[in-house]
Write a protein that holds these residues in place. Structure first.
Motif, PDB file in Angstrom:
ATOM      1  N   UNK A 126       0.789  -1.215   0.000  1.00 15.20           N
ATOM      2  CA  UNK A 126       0.000   0.000   0.000  1.00 15.20           C
ATOM      3  C   UNK A 126       0.826   1.271   0.000  1.00 15.20           C
ATOM      4  N   UNK A 127       2.119   1.115   0.195  1.00 13.48           N
ATOM      5  CA  UNK A 127       2.998   2.274   0.240  1.00 13.48           C
ATOM      6  C   UNK A 127       3.462   2.715  -1.131  1.00 13.48           C
ATOM      7  N   UNK A 128       4.370   3.689  -1.129  1.00 12.56           N
ATOM      8  CA  UNK A 128       4.847   4.299  -2.368  1.00 12.56           C
ATOM      9  C   UNK A 128       6.361   4.360  -2.395  1.00 12.56           C
ATOM     10  N   UNK A 129       6.893   4.326  -3.593  1.00 16.61           N
ATOM     11  CA  UNK A 129       8.307   4.549  -3.832  1.00 16.61           C
ATOM     12  C   UNK A 129       8.445   5.320  -5.138  1.00 16.61           C
ATOM     13  N   UNK A 130       9.535   6.082  -5.230  1.00 19.22           N
ATOM     14  CA  UNK A 130       9.837   6.776  -6.476  1.00 19.22           C
ATOM     15  C   UNK A 130      11.227   6.366  -6.934  1.00 19.22           C
ATOM     16  N   UNK A 169      11.808   8.769 -14.358  1.00 19.61           N
ATOM     17  CA  UNK A 169      11.300   8.482 -13.023  1.00 19.61           C
ATOM     18  C   UNK A 169      10.162   7.468 -13.106  1.00 19.61           C
ATOM     19  N   UNK A 170       9.956   6.772 -11.998  1.00 22.54           N
ATOM     20  CA  UNK A 170       8.798   5.891 -11.885  1.00 22.54           C
ATOM     21  C   UNK A 170       8.208   6.091 -10.494  1.00 22.54           C
ATOM     22  N   UNK A 171       7.070   6.732 -10.441  1.00 26.28           N
ATOM     23  CA  UNK A 171       6.343   6.883  -9.184  1.00 26.28           C
ATOM     24  C   UNK A 171       5.428   5.683  -9.022  1.00 26.28           C
ATOM     25  N   UNK A 172       5.615   4.951  -7.944  1.00 27.47           N
ATOM     26  CA  UNK A 172       4.858   3.735  -7.709  1.00 27.47           C
ATOM     27  C   UNK A 172       4.017   3.905  -6.451  1.00 27.47           C
ATOM     28  N   UNK A 173       2.721   3.833  -6.617  1.00 23.28           N
ATOM     29  CA  UNK A 173       1.785   3.982  -5.503  1.00 23.28           C
ATOM     30  C   UNK A 173       1.015   2.688  -5.289  1.00 23.28           C
ATOM     31  N   UNK A 174       0.494   2.525  -4.080  1.00 29.03           N
ATOM     32  CA  UNK A 174      -0.320   1.348  -3.730  1.00 29.03           C
ATOM     33  C   UNK A 174       0.398   0.065  -4.140  1.00 29.03           C
ATOM     34  N   UNK A 175       1.612  -0.055  -3.704  1.00 25.98           N
ATOM     35  CA  UNK A 175       2.433  -1.210  -4.070  1.00 25.98           C
ATOM     36  C   UNK A 175       1.903  -2.487  -3.439  1.00 25.98           C
ATOM     37  N   UNK A 176       2.113  -3.585  -4.141  1.00 27.67           N
ATOM     38  CA  UNK A 176       1.628  -4.896  -3.718  1.00 27.67           C
ATOM     39  C   UNK A 176       2.824  -5.826  -3.471  1.00 27.67           C
TER      40      UNK A 176
END
Length: 123
Positions: free
Chosen positions: A15-19, A79-86
């Motif tokens: 559910x977290x995010x990484x960039x 860049x790659x913004x990744x939200x709601x990670x599984x």
């Protein structure tokens, strides 16, 4: 000649995010498409997202609506913004770029890969 260096990976809860960031350096005339791929243990490398030099984007169906790819052409960076990670998105994420080398070299476009950055999503 050309290096792609990724950064921004790490450990995140579901559910977290990484960039992620990827900088291309070296003797570069221009860069056409840039993209992000990922490879989980025991699986084939797969396309995550791709962006053209004109910022036209495309995504794997599994990440649409959650991931955003962008680029800064002046900085040769994608860049790659990744939200709601599984958790199933745990993988090594690789940067890829179609780099146009100086015309005087007579080489044209060469495809390069970064070394990868680990993304781990805990459940």
């Amino acid at each position: 000649q050309v290096q792609l260096v990724e950064s921004g990976g790490g450990l995140v809860q579901a559910g977290g995010s990484l960039r992620l960031s990827c900088v291309a350096s070296g003797t570069i005339f221009s860069i056409n498409a840039m993209g992000w791929y990922r490879q989980a243990p025991g699986k084939q490398r797969e396309l995550v997202a791709i962006i053209s030099s004109g910022s036209v984007t495309d995504y794997a169906d599994s990440v649409k609506g959650r991931f955003t790819i962008s680029r800064d052409n002046a900085k040769n960076t994608v860049y790659l913004q990744m939200n709601r990670l599984k958790p199933e998105e745990t993988a090594v994420y690789y940067c890829n770029a179609d780099v146009v080398l100086p015309p005087s070299w007579g080489v044209g476009q060469v495809n390069y890969w970064g070394q990868g950055t680990q993304v781990t999503v805990s459940s």
